[in-house]
Design a protein around this motif. Structure first.
Motif, PDB file in Angstrom:
ATOM      1  N   GLN A 127       0.894  -1.050   0.014  1.00 30.71           N
ATOM      2  CA  GLN A 127       0.065  -0.083   0.124  1.00 30.71           C
ATOM      3  C   GLN A 127       1.066   1.327  -0.020  1.00 30.71           C
ATOM      4  OE1 GLN A 127      -2.139   0.678   3.494  1.00 30.71           O
ATOM      5  NE2 GLN A 127      -3.749   1.864   2.507  1.00 30.71           N
ATOM      6  N   ALA A 128       0.586   2.217  -0.801  1.00 27.88           N
ATOM      7  CA  ALA A 128       1.331   3.518  -0.895  1.00 27.88           C
ATOM      8  C   ALA A 128       0.412   4.640  -0.923  1.00 27.88           C
ATOM      9  CB  ALA A 128       2.229   3.515  -1.996  1.00 27.88           C
ATOM     10  N   THR A 129       0.575   5.497  -0.050  1.00 28.42           N
ATOM     11  CA  THR A 129      -0.205   6.829   0.001  1.00 28.42           C
ATOM     12  C   THR A 129       0.674   7.900   0.270  1.00 28.42           C
ATOM     13  OG1 THR A 129      -0.458   6.957   2.537  1.00 28.42           O
ATOM     14  CG2 THR A 129      -2.220   5.718   1.020  1.00 28.42           C
ATOM     15  N   PRO A 130       0.252   9.046   0.110  1.00 32.91           N
ATOM     16  CA  PRO A 130       1.249  10.041   0.294  1.00 32.91           C
ATOM     17  C   PRO A 130       1.897  10.183   1.747  1.00 32.91           C
ATOM     18  CG  PRO A 130      -0.512  10.956  -0.794  1.00 32.91           C
ATOM     19  CD  PRO A 130      -0.877   9.559  -0.431  1.00 32.91           C
ATOM     20  N   ASN A 131       1.350   9.747   2.646  1.00 30.91           N
ATOM     21  CA  ASN A 131       1.767   9.707   3.896  1.00 30.91           C
ATOM     22  C   ASN A 131       2.234   8.489   4.659  1.00 30.91           C
ATOM     23  OD1 ASN A 131       0.767  12.320   3.886  1.00 30.91           O
ATOM     24  ND2 ASN A 131      -1.141  11.941   4.991  1.00 30.91           N
ATOM     25  N   GLN A 132       2.336   7.401   3.772  1.00 35.07           N
ATOM     26  CA  GLN A 132       2.756   6.318   4.378  1.00 35.07           C
ATOM     27  C   GLN A 132       3.026   5.267   3.286  1.00 35.07           C
ATOM     28  OE1 GLN A 132       0.822   4.231   7.818  1.00 35.07           O
ATOM     29  NE2 GLN A 132       0.330   2.725   6.465  1.00 35.07           N
ATOM     30  N   VAL A 133       4.152   4.404   3.428  1.00 32.82           N
ATOM     31  CA  VAL A 133       4.259   3.097   2.407  1.00 32.82           C
ATOM     32  C   VAL A 133       4.516   2.004   3.355  1.00 32.82           C
ATOM     33  CG1 VAL A 133       5.742   2.125   0.686  1.00 32.82           C
ATOM     34  CG2 VAL A 133       5.299   4.703   0.655  1.00 32.82           C
ATOM     35  N   ARG A 134       3.613   1.042   2.834  1.00 35.15           N
ATOM     36  CA  ARG A 134       3.891  -0.280   3.562  1.00 35.15           C
ATOM     37  C   ARG A 134       4.218  -1.456   2.562  1.00 35.15           C
ATOM     38  NH1 ARG A 134      -1.385  -1.942   5.738  1.00 35.15           N
ATOM     39  NH2 ARG A 134      -1.960  -2.689   3.587  1.00 35.15           N
ATOM     40  N   VAL A 135       5.388  -1.989   2.725  1.00 37.87           N
ATOM     41  CA  VAL A 135       5.886  -3.259   1.820  1.00 37.87           C
ATOM     42  C   VAL A 135       5.864  -4.560   2.702  1.00 37.87           C
ATOM     43  CG1 VAL A 135       7.215  -1.634   0.512  1.00 37.87           C
ATOM     44  CG2 VAL A 135       8.290  -2.899   2.419  1.00 37.87           C
TER      45      VAL A 135
ATOM     46  N   ASP B   9       8.497 -13.300   3.028  1.00 34.51           N
ATOM     47  CA  ASP B   9       7.228 -13.874   3.295  1.00 34.51           C
ATOM     48  C   ASP B   9       7.085 -13.703   4.551  1.00 34.51           C
ATOM     49  OD1 ASP B   9       9.133 -15.643   3.674  1.00 34.51           O
ATOM     50  OD2 ASP B   9       8.264 -17.319   3.439  1.00 34.51           O
ATOM     51  N   ARG B  10       7.662 -13.353   5.559  1.00 38.83           N
ATOM     52  CA  ARG B  10       7.799 -13.250   7.028  1.00 38.83           C
ATOM     53  C   ARG B  10       7.982 -11.749   7.450  1.00 38.83           C
ATOM     54  NH1 ARG B  10      11.977 -16.359   8.470  1.00 38.83           N
ATOM     55  NH2 ARG B  10      11.870 -15.532  10.350  1.00 38.83           N
ATOM     56  N   THR B  11       8.298 -10.701   6.799  1.00 38.21           N
ATOM     57  CA  THR B  11       8.346  -9.380   7.020  1.00 38.21           C
ATOM     58  C   THR B  11       7.566  -8.429   6.551  1.00 38.21           C
ATOM     59  OG1 THR B  11      10.674 -10.164   7.651  1.00 38.21           O
ATOM     60  CG2 THR B  11      10.209  -7.954   7.466  1.00 38.21           C
ATOM     61  N   GLN B  12       6.840  -7.582   7.267  1.00 36.01           N
ATOM     62  CA  GLN B  12       6.171  -6.279   6.621  1.00 36.01           C
ATOM     63  C   GLN B  12       6.817  -5.166   7.291  1.00 36.01           C
ATOM     64  OE1 GLN B  12       2.100  -6.992   7.383  1.00 36.01           O
ATOM     65  NE2 GLN B  12       1.731  -7.950   5.315  1.00 36.01           N
TER      66      GLN B  12
ATOM     67  N   PHE C 184       8.712  -2.458  11.676  1.00 35.11           N
ATOM     68  CA  PHE C 184       8.270  -3.525  10.678  1.00 35.11           C
ATOM     69  C   PHE C 184       8.150  -4.765  11.594  1.00 35.11           C
ATOM     70  CE2 PHE C 184      13.069  -3.246  11.594  1.00 35.11           C
ATOM     71  CZ  PHE C 184      13.544  -4.496  12.227  1.00 35.11           C
ATOM     72  N   THR C 185       7.631  -5.700  11.186  1.00 36.86           N
ATOM     73  CA  THR C 185       7.132  -6.883  12.081  1.00 36.86           C
ATOM     74  C   THR C 185       7.741  -8.064  11.231  1.00 36.86           C
ATOM     75  OG1 THR C 185       5.298  -5.908  12.576  1.00 36.86           O
ATOM     76  CG2 THR C 185       5.083  -8.260  12.903  1.00 36.86           C
ATOM     77  N   VAL C 186       8.193  -8.971  11.971  1.00 37.40           N
ATOM     78  CA  VAL C 186       8.718 -10.437  11.559  1.00 37.40           C
ATOM     79  C   VAL C 186       7.886 -11.209  12.154  1.00 37.40           C
ATOM     80  CG1 VAL C 186      10.619 -11.923  11.489  1.00 37.40           C
ATOM     81  CG2 VAL C 186      11.198  -9.373  11.229  1.00 37.40           C
ATOM     82  N   SER C 187       7.330 -12.284  11.343  1.00 39.37           N
ATOM     83  CA  SER C 187       6.329 -13.316  11.809  1.00 39.37           C
ATOM     84  C   SER C 187       7.559 -14.623  12.142  1.00 39.37           C
ATOM     85  CB  SER C 187       5.398 -13.740  10.934  1.00 39.37           C
ATOM     86  OG  SER C 187       4.284 -12.715  10.726  1.00 39.37           O
ATOM     87  N   LYS C 188       7.339 -15.351  13.099  1.00 38.39           N
ATOM     88  CA  LYS C 188       7.968 -16.349  13.468  1.00 38.39           C
ATOM     89  C   LYS C 188       9.638 -16.189  13.340  1.00 38.39           C
ATOM     90  CE  LYS C 188       4.494 -19.687  11.675  1.00 38.39           C
ATOM     91  NZ  LYS C 188       4.038 -20.716  10.574  1.00 38.39           N
ATOM     92  N   PRO C 189      10.011 -15.186  14.194  1.00 34.42           N
ATOM     93  CA  PRO C 189      11.411 -14.830  14.195  1.00 34.42           C
ATOM     94  C   PRO C 189      12.334 -15.771  14.960  1.00 34.42           C
ATOM     95  CG  PRO C 189      10.367 -13.603  15.687  1.00 34.42           C
ATOM     96  CD  PRO C 189       8.946 -14.190  14.928  1.00 34.42           C
ATOM     97  N   LYS C 190      13.563 -15.980  14.681  1.00 36.81           N
ATOM     98  CA  LYS C 190      14.208 -16.600  15.405  1.00 36.81           C
ATOM     99  C   LYS C 190      14.502 -16.411  16.813  1.00 36.81           C
ATOM    100  CE  LYS C 190      16.138 -18.712  11.686  1.00 36.81           C
ATOM    101  NZ  LYS C 190      15.221 -19.673  11.163  1.00 36.81           N
ATOM    102  N   ASN C 191      14.589 -17.294  17.870  1.00 39.70           N
ATOM    103  CA  ASN C 191      14.624 -16.708  19.292  1.00 39.70           C
ATOM    104  C   ASN C 191      15.730 -15.616  19.506  1.00 39.70           C
ATOM    105  OD1 ASN C 191      12.841 -18.713  20.123  1.00 39.70           O
ATOM    106  ND2 ASN C 191      14.253 -20.321  20.516  1.00 39.70           N
TER     107      ASN C 191
ATOM    108  N   SER D 119      19.266  -7.755  11.499  1.00 42.56           N
ATOM    109  CA  SER D 119      19.578  -7.688  10.095  1.00 42.56           C
ATOM    110  C   SER D 119      18.922  -6.833   9.239  1.00 42.56           C
ATOM    111  CB  SER D 119      19.550  -8.979   9.350  1.00 42.56           C
ATOM    112  OG  SER D 119      19.988  -9.179   8.049  1.00 42.56           O
ATOM    113  N   PHE D 120      17.338  -6.611   9.441  1.00 41.93           N
ATOM    114  CA  PHE D 120      16.766  -5.763   8.751  1.00 41.93           C
ATOM    115  C   PHE D 120      16.951  -4.357   9.139  1.00 41.93           C
ATOM    116  CE2 PHE D 120      12.803  -3.732   7.293  1.00 41.93           C
ATOM    117  CZ  PHE D 120      12.867  -3.722   5.925  1.00 41.93           C
ATOM    118  N   SER D 121      17.037  -4.109  10.490  1.00 41.11           N
ATOM    119  CA  SER D 121      17.497  -2.646  10.922  1.00 41.11           C
ATOM    120  C   SER D 121      18.659  -2.119  10.360  1.00 41.11           C
ATOM    121  CB  SER D 121      17.563  -2.889  12.605  1.00 41.11           C
ATOM    122  OG  SER D 121      16.155  -3.288  13.191  1.00 41.11           O
TER     123      SER D 121
END
Length: 116
Positions: A47-55, A59-62, A72-79, A86-88
């Motif tokens: 989703q892309a709007t002038p005030n925000q972009v979501r990518v 398959d596990r990270t938004q 950002f959110t990671v589903s089923k991350p390692k302990n 890594s993403f940061s």
């Protein structure tokens, strides 16, 4: 019955930073995501709007970048939550440079654990 925390695993982990209104978002969002795409070529805009972009990064990270926060959110991350680190390392240097962010008003980490 004592609670054994070793029985729980992380289901999701969300990392967020908040900052003053970043008006450069309108001009530099593409540059930020291009830096991310170099490391994560499967990035897709959800989703892309002038005030925000979501990518969807993979398959596990938004991830979301908006006027006053990025997270950002990671589903089923390692302990050890290594995916967050890594993403940061990719997202935040580009974000801070492109949006000219000099200070943060909040840094947050939320991990939701579950037990099967």
């Amino acid at each position: 019955m004592p609670l054994n925390l070793d029985q729980f695993t992380p289901w999701t982990a969300t990392f967020e930073v908040r900052y003053d209104t970043a008006f450069l978002l309108w001009d530099h969002t593409g540059s930020i995501w291009m830096e991310v795409k170099k490391r994560y070529p499967e990035v897709k805009v959800e989703q892309a709007t002038p005030n925000q972009v979501r990518v969807a990064v993979d398959d596990r990270t938004q991830a979301v970048i908006s006027f006053d926060r990025a997270y950002f959110t990671v589903s089923k991350p390692k302990n050890d939550l290594r995916e967050l680190l890594s993403f940061s390392d990719v997202l935040f240097p580009a974000l801070f440079q492109q949006l000219d962010i000099a200070g943060l008003s909040r840094v947050g980490l939320r991990v939701i654990y579950g037990k099967q």
